[in-house]
Design a protein around this motif. Sequence first.
Motif, PDB file in Angstrom:
ATOM      1  N   LEU A 117      26.473 -29.915  -4.663  1.00  0.00           N
ATOM      2  CA  LEU A 117      27.785 -29.594  -4.102  1.00  0.00           C
ATOM      3  C   LEU A 117      27.812 -28.203  -3.495  1.00  0.00           C
ATOM      4  N   MET A 118      27.151 -27.260  -4.169  1.00  0.00           N
ATOM      5  CA  MET A 118      27.102 -25.895  -3.653  1.00  0.00           C
ATOM      6  C   MET A 118      26.304 -25.849  -2.355  1.00  0.00           C
ATOM      7  N   GLY A 119      25.185 -26.596  -2.313  1.00  0.00           N
ATOM      8  CA  GLY A 119      24.382 -26.647  -1.086  1.00  0.00           C
ATOM      9  C   GLY A 119      25.126 -27.299   0.060  1.00  0.00           C
ATOM     10  N   LEU A 120      25.875 -28.363  -0.234  1.00  0.00           N
ATOM     11  CA  LEU A 120      26.646 -29.045   0.808  1.00  0.00           C
ATOM     12  C   LEU A 120      27.722 -28.122   1.373  1.00  0.00           C
ATOM     13  N   THR A 121      28.436 -27.432   0.503  1.00  0.00           N
ATOM     14  CA  THR A 121      29.494 -26.523   0.951  1.00  0.00           C
ATOM     15  C   THR A 121      28.925 -25.369   1.764  1.00  0.00           C
ATOM     16  N   GLY A 122      27.820 -24.792   1.277  1.00  0.00           N
ATOM     17  CA  GLY A 122      27.200 -23.691   2.007  1.00  0.00           C
ATOM     18  C   GLY A 122      26.686 -24.106   3.369  1.00  0.00           C
ATOM     19  N   SER A 123      26.124 -25.320   3.452  1.00  0.00           N
ATOM     20  CA  SER A 123      25.583 -25.799   4.728  1.00  0.00           C
ATOM     21  C   SER A 123      26.679 -26.160   5.713  1.00  0.00           C
ATOM     22  N   LEU A 124      27.792 -26.672   5.203  1.00  0.00           N
ATOM     23  CA  LEU A 124      28.861 -27.136   6.100  1.00  0.00           C
ATOM     24  C   LEU A 124      29.797 -26.000   6.511  1.00  0.00           C
ATOM     25  N   THR A 125      30.505 -25.439   5.562  1.00  0.00           N
ATOM     26  CA  THR A 125      31.491 -24.407   5.892  1.00  0.00           C
ATOM     27  C   THR A 125      30.918 -23.001   5.812  1.00  0.00           C
ATOM     28  N   GLY A 126      29.998 -22.762   4.863  1.00  0.00           N
ATOM     29  CA  GLY A 126      29.420 -21.424   4.723  1.00  0.00           C
ATOM     30  C   GLY A 126      28.670 -20.992   5.960  1.00  0.00           C
ATOM     31  N   ALA A 127      27.775 -21.863   6.429  1.00  0.00           N
ATOM     32  CA  ALA A 127      27.005 -21.535   7.633  1.00  0.00           C
ATOM     33  C   ALA A 127      27.911 -21.445   8.851  1.00  0.00           C
ATOM     34  N   GLY A 128      28.911 -22.305   8.908  1.00  0.00           N
ATOM     35  CA  GLY A 128      29.820 -22.274  10.051  1.00  0.00           C
ATOM     36  C   GLY A 128      30.631 -20.990  10.123  1.00  0.00           C
ATOM     37  N   LEU A 129      31.227 -20.593   8.992  1.00  0.00           N
ATOM     38  CA  LEU A 129      32.085 -19.409   8.970  1.00  0.00           C
ATOM     39  C   LEU A 129      31.298 -18.109   8.982  1.00  0.00           C
ATOM     40  N   CYS A 130      30.066 -18.131   8.474  1.00  0.00           N
ATOM     41  CA  CYS A 130      29.273 -16.894   8.360  1.00  0.00           C
ATOM     42  C   CYS A 130      28.259 -16.722   9.483  1.00  0.00           C
ATOM     43  N   PHE A 131      27.728 -17.801  10.029  1.00  0.00           N
ATOM     44  CA  PHE A 131      26.678 -17.716  11.042  1.00  0.00           C
ATOM     45  C   PHE A 131      27.160 -18.153  12.422  1.00  0.00           C
ATOM     46  N   LEU A 132      27.590 -19.406  12.513  1.00  0.00           N
ATOM     47  CA  LEU A 132      27.839 -20.018  13.821  1.00  0.00           C
ATOM     48  C   LEU A 132      29.044 -19.433  14.545  1.00  0.00           C
ATOM     49  N   LEU A 133      30.211 -19.463  13.899  1.00  0.00           N
ATOM     50  CA  LEU A 133      31.434 -19.043  14.581  1.00  0.00           C
ATOM     51  C   LEU A 133      31.454 -17.559  14.933  1.00  0.00           C
ATOM     52  N   PRO A 134      31.052 -16.636  14.037  1.00  0.00           N
ATOM     53  CA  PRO A 134      31.074 -15.216  14.432  1.00  0.00           C
ATOM     54  C   PRO A 134      30.194 -14.919  15.634  1.00  0.00           C
ATOM     55  N   SER A 135      28.979 -15.479  15.667  1.00  0.00           N
ATOM     56  CA  SER A 135      28.091 -15.225  16.804  1.00  0.00           C
ATOM     57  C   SER A 135      28.642 -15.851  18.080  1.00  0.00           C
ATOM     58  N   LEU A 136      29.216 -17.043  17.967  1.00  0.00           N
ATOM     59  CA  LEU A 136      29.793 -17.702  19.144  1.00  0.00           C
ATOM     60  C   LEU A 136      30.999 -16.932  19.662  1.00  0.00           C
ATOM     61  N   PHE A 137      31.889 -16.498  18.773  1.00  0.00           N
ATOM     62  CA  PHE A 137      33.071 -15.744  19.181  1.00  0.00           C
ATOM     63  C   PHE A 137      32.679 -14.409  19.801  1.00  0.00           C
ATOM     64  N   HIS A 138      31.662 -13.766  19.241  1.00  0.00           N
ATOM     65  CA  HIS A 138      31.207 -12.482  19.763  1.00  0.00           C
ATOM     66  C   HIS A 138      30.709 -12.633  21.200  1.00  0.00           C
ATOM     67  N   LEU A 139      29.947 -13.673  21.451  1.00  0.00           N
ATOM     68  CA  LEU A 139      29.452 -13.920  22.808  1.00  0.00           C
ATOM     69  C   LEU A 139      30.594 -14.258  23.756  1.00  0.00           C
ATOM     70  N   LYS A 140      31.547 -15.040  23.287  1.00  0.00           N
ATOM     71  CA  LYS A 140      32.637 -15.499  24.148  1.00  0.00           C
ATOM     72  C   LYS A 140      33.578 -14.356  24.533  1.00  0.00           C
ATOM     73  N   LEU A 141      33.931 -13.497  23.580  1.00  0.00           N
ATOM     74  CA  LEU A 141      34.933 -12.471  23.833  1.00  0.00           C
ATOM     75  C   LEU A 141      34.366 -11.185  24.414  1.00  0.00           C
ATOM     76  N   LEU A 142      33.136 -10.834  24.043  1.00  0.00           N
ATOM     77  CA  LEU A 142      32.610  -9.519  24.418  1.00  0.00           C
ATOM     78  C   LEU A 142      31.296  -9.589  25.181  1.00  0.00           C
ATOM     79  N   TRP A 143      30.965 -10.711  25.791  1.00  0.00           N
ATOM     80  CA  TRP A 143      29.638 -10.866  26.384  1.00  0.00           C
ATOM     81  C   TRP A 143      29.400  -9.897  27.542  1.00  0.00           C
ATOM     82  N   ARG A 144      30.435  -9.495  28.243  1.00  0.00           N
ATOM     83  CA  ARG A 144      30.253  -8.579  29.377  1.00  0.00           C
ATOM     84  C   ARG A 144      29.867  -7.170  28.929  1.00  0.00           C
ATOM     85  N   LYS A 145      30.188  -6.818  27.701  1.00  0.00           N
ATOM     86  CA  LYS A 145      29.924  -5.464  27.215  1.00  0.00           C
ATOM     87  C   LYS A 145      28.743  -5.398  26.249  1.00  0.00           C
ATOM     88  N   LEU A 146      28.094  -6.522  25.999  1.00  0.00           N
ATOM     89  CA  LEU A 146      27.022  -6.554  25.016  1.00  0.00           C
ATOM     90  C   LEU A 146      25.693  -6.109  25.616  1.00  0.00           C
TER      91      LEU A 146
END
Length: 521
Positions: free
Chosen positions: A452-481
Amino acid sequence: MATLIRSKLSNVATSVSNKSQAKVSGMFARMGFQAATDEEAVGFVHCDDLDMEHRQGLQMDILKSDASEEGAEPPLEGDIHYQRDGTGPLPPSASKDEGICSELSGQGKPKITAWEAGWNVTNAIQGMFVLGLPYAILHGGYLGLFLIIFAAVVCCYTGKILIACLYEENEDGEIVRVRDSYVDIANACCAPRFPKLGGRIVNVAQIIELVMTCILYVVVSGNLMYNSFPNLPVSQKSWSIIATAVLLPCAFLKNLKAVSKFSLLCTLAHFVINILVIAYCLSRARDWAWDKVKFYIDVKKFPISIGIIVFSYTSQIFLPSLEGNMQHPKEFHCMMNWTHIAACILKGLFALVAYLTWADETKEVITDNLPSTIRAVVNLFLVSKALLSYPLPFFAAVEVLEKSLFQDGNRAVFPNCYGGDGRLKAWGLTLRCALVVFTLLMAIYVPHFALLMGLTGSLTGAGLCFLLPSLFHLKLLWRKLMWHHVFFDVAIFVIGGICSVSGFIHSLEGLIEAYGSNIED
């Protein structure tokens, strides 16, 4: 006139009492009473914010009564805070879709130092779920240790870039804070076509993580009690039912004041337990099985270990609110560095020392490996901590669900679950009880902590900690990066996506197999 004077004196006395209560609560928050309950991922610095909003709502009611008596204009709608009992309106600046992350950037609230912010982050990433890390080393060897370090580095970086997404440059070239929460960032990325889509995705991920955290607390309670008293004719499922019966009053919660009083004690007890486990392992240092730690991975189970490790680092969901309440937000980066370095060292040492002690006999919850003489005492402390920690993620999940489905004005899917007097309706209370029962059913049919811990970490943990922050950073600030930031963001998104999908698939397969075996039994 006499009635008016008595009313004024009563209002003044109530206001003084509320201010005193706010100061006492602030003192307890600085000692860790408010934030410690939520160290497991969950938005868990918000306990003090919930109570502070409740007190401010009471004070605004006093101001409203004064204005009505004197014939003055009522206070602005945006100055009236939403109360936990449902009697106060929601400020327009805080969207219902924002869930527990809808707090403003700390205006009118006591600011916290970098050390206090670090204490909150430490509680979020050093919780009782580190007890599953030795099991991750069992299936990953030295690669599991490397992943503990890698996850700390990546989560520290994504936490910083997530905060960077809160700021933009104004017309004068100054960097100003234009967003207040994770949901605001998500909505900004999806605007203008789908201005609310991003926030709803974040809220869904948050609800899943909070509910899964509640399920894990029930699972670990049943597991620990069963292994503490194996001679009793009580199964693990029965222990889970007993634990849920104790937790059923959570459905009646209006605020977290009663629960927060025990949070510091729970955290201190948890640190003592970690020290006891490490001390016992060090006493057996001569028997450590160094030859068992190898550069190999269990292809089938290692992806589950990835989810376990990632889940133990989740804290991004409440970082925007935390940074907004700091006295010196410029110290945020330094605070993130030393908290994640400390977490990396402590988690790595704890996982390695525990695995070296028990090697291939390492269990999903490491305290189950302790001798029976001390196992029962240690596990009872852990069960107490799990039961006292359950109300916070439960209350947060209920709040998000109620705001999104029952209190969203004309956009609400269902009727308001609160009556005109601010009391929860009977069917609303029934739904809360049903949520508690749902966590029990999941714990009964899938009583596997690591899966259960592995499932939660893979589904929401990776999404909230890895995928979404990097995607949002590229989307909002890509011109200044700079180019290296773009490279890091893309690499984290790709690696995080692969780990998330792989861990989710293998965890889901393991859960299906476990469910099938339970049905046969």
